[in-house]
Design an enzyme around this catalytic site. Sequence first.
Site, PDB file in Angstrom:
ATOM      1  CE  LYS A  92      -2.661  46.059 -74.650  1.00 18.85           C
ATOM      2  NZ  LYS A  92      -2.316  46.526 -75.806  1.00 18.85           N
ATOM      3  N   GLY A 153      -2.965  56.102 -78.656  1.00 14.07           N
ATOM      4  CA  GLY A 153      -2.896  57.482 -78.255  1.00 14.07           C
ATOM      5  C   GLY A 153      -3.337  58.400 -79.157  1.00 14.07           C
ATOM      6  CB  ALA A 180      -3.962  51.038 -80.318  1.00 15.70           C
ATOM      7  N   GLY A 181      -5.759  53.497 -80.892  1.00 12.29           N
ATOM      8  CA  GLY A 181      -6.535  54.412 -81.954  1.00 12.29           C
ATOM      9  C   GLY A 181      -7.861  54.640 -81.792  1.00 12.29           C
ATOM     10  CG  ASN A 202      -5.981  53.662 -71.802  1.00 16.65           C
ATOM     11  OD1 ASN A 202      -4.938  53.413 -70.990  1.00 16.65           O
ATOM     12  ND2 ASN A 202      -6.179  54.722 -70.952  1.00 16.65           N
ATOM     13  CB  THR A 203      -5.978  57.667 -75.326  1.00 19.88           C
ATOM     14  OG1 THR A 203      -4.871  56.871 -75.267  1.00 19.88           O
ATOM     15  CG2 THR A 203      -5.735  59.273 -75.581  1.00 19.88           C
TER      16      THR A 203
HETATM   17  C1  LIG Z   1      -3.268  50.777 -72.262  1.00 22.33           C
HETATM   18  C2  LIG Z   1      -2.989  50.066 -73.762  1.00 22.33           C
HETATM   19  O1  LIG Z   1      -2.790  48.869 -73.571  1.00 22.33           O
HETATM   20  C3  LIG Z   1      -2.877  50.818 -74.731  1.00 22.33           C
HETATM   21  O2  LIG Z   1      -1.364  50.535 -75.107  1.00 22.33           O
HETATM   22  C4  LIG Z   1      -3.674  50.340 -75.838  1.00 22.33           C
HETATM   23  O3  LIG Z   1      -2.909  50.039 -76.827  1.00 22.33           O
HETATM   24  C5  LIG Z   1      -4.637  51.391 -75.955  1.00 22.33           C
HETATM   25  O4  LIG Z   1      -4.572  52.575 -76.985  1.00 22.33           O
HETATM   26  P1  LIG Z   1      -5.481  53.788 -76.980  1.00 22.33           P
HETATM   27  O5  LIG Z   1      -4.976  54.420 -75.824  1.00 22.33           O
HETATM   28  O6  LIG Z   1      -4.892  54.575 -78.304  1.00 22.33           O
HETATM   29  O7  LIG Z   1      -6.832  53.243 -76.789  1.00 22.33           O
END
Ligand SMILES: CC(=O)[C@@H](O)[C@H](O)COP(=O)(O)O
Length: 253
Positions: A92, A153, A180-181, A202-203
């Site tokens: 990635k 995040g 992300a997001g 992730n977050t």
């Molecule tokens: C862990 C990872 O790859 C992050 O850089 C990803 O882009 C997830 O983003 P979020 O934490 O916003 O879900």
Amino acid sequence: MQVYGTKVKTPLFLGTARYPSPAILLQAIQTAQAEVITVSLRREGAGGGAFRDLLAQSGARVLPNTAGCHSVAEAITTARMAREVFQTDWLKLEVIGNADSLQPDVFQTVQAAKVLCAEGFKVFPYTTDDLIVGERLLEAGCQVLMPWGAPIGTCQGLRNPDALRAMRAHFPGVPLIVDAGIGAPSHAAQVMEMGFDGVLTNTAVALAGDPVAMAGALAGAVGAGQAAYHAGIVAPRDMAEPSTPVFGLAVLG
Ligand SMILES: CC(=O)[C@@H](O)[C@H](O)COP(=O)(O)O
């Protein structure tokens, strides 16, 4: 989805950072039945072999990432090291353009993708929803695109659903994973209802009150959104339309 010749059945990809404990991370991966998890080389360095053992225990495929890289050179070096450490050519690719917004530097991402694809990496590029950048990444050799939903995040959900819809229409045969997001299961369902192939988050899981339960909720939402897309979602209309046909009603009086 079929990506780089590999079938991935579960469209929820999970990040592995910021969890309250390694045990909770493992349970979250298992609950979500995630087939692909992304790991930064930095995280692996901090956790050492124990962390790698934990990831192996999850049974998920590791997608190393170049999180935190801000230049082509840094991303390429990190990618090469990750290939050695994790014994995989999946990557990635993240090249961040600004430390505050964490917005991808799409110019450097394209440059790095060209080099890494030529070296045999199977690159999953983290990018914006810009169509031309997407085209350049495909020309560079990428076979999948990972547009952002919102900045990393933030848990804001889809900031620009119209642009993502346009992207889906522009690249009909290309695996597209929103990365992300994502903040809530409804955001993940929305992505899948639009016909995307997957969601990486992730977050939203790691920082949830109960990460394991949230992993399950997100997996359910992704599945529901995907099923709805395949079922054929009825397009919204401006005008009311009776759901019960009026034809054949008895005429009274
Ligand atoms: C862990 C990872 O790859 C992050 O850089 C990803 O882009 C997830 O983003 P979020 O934490 O916003 O879900």
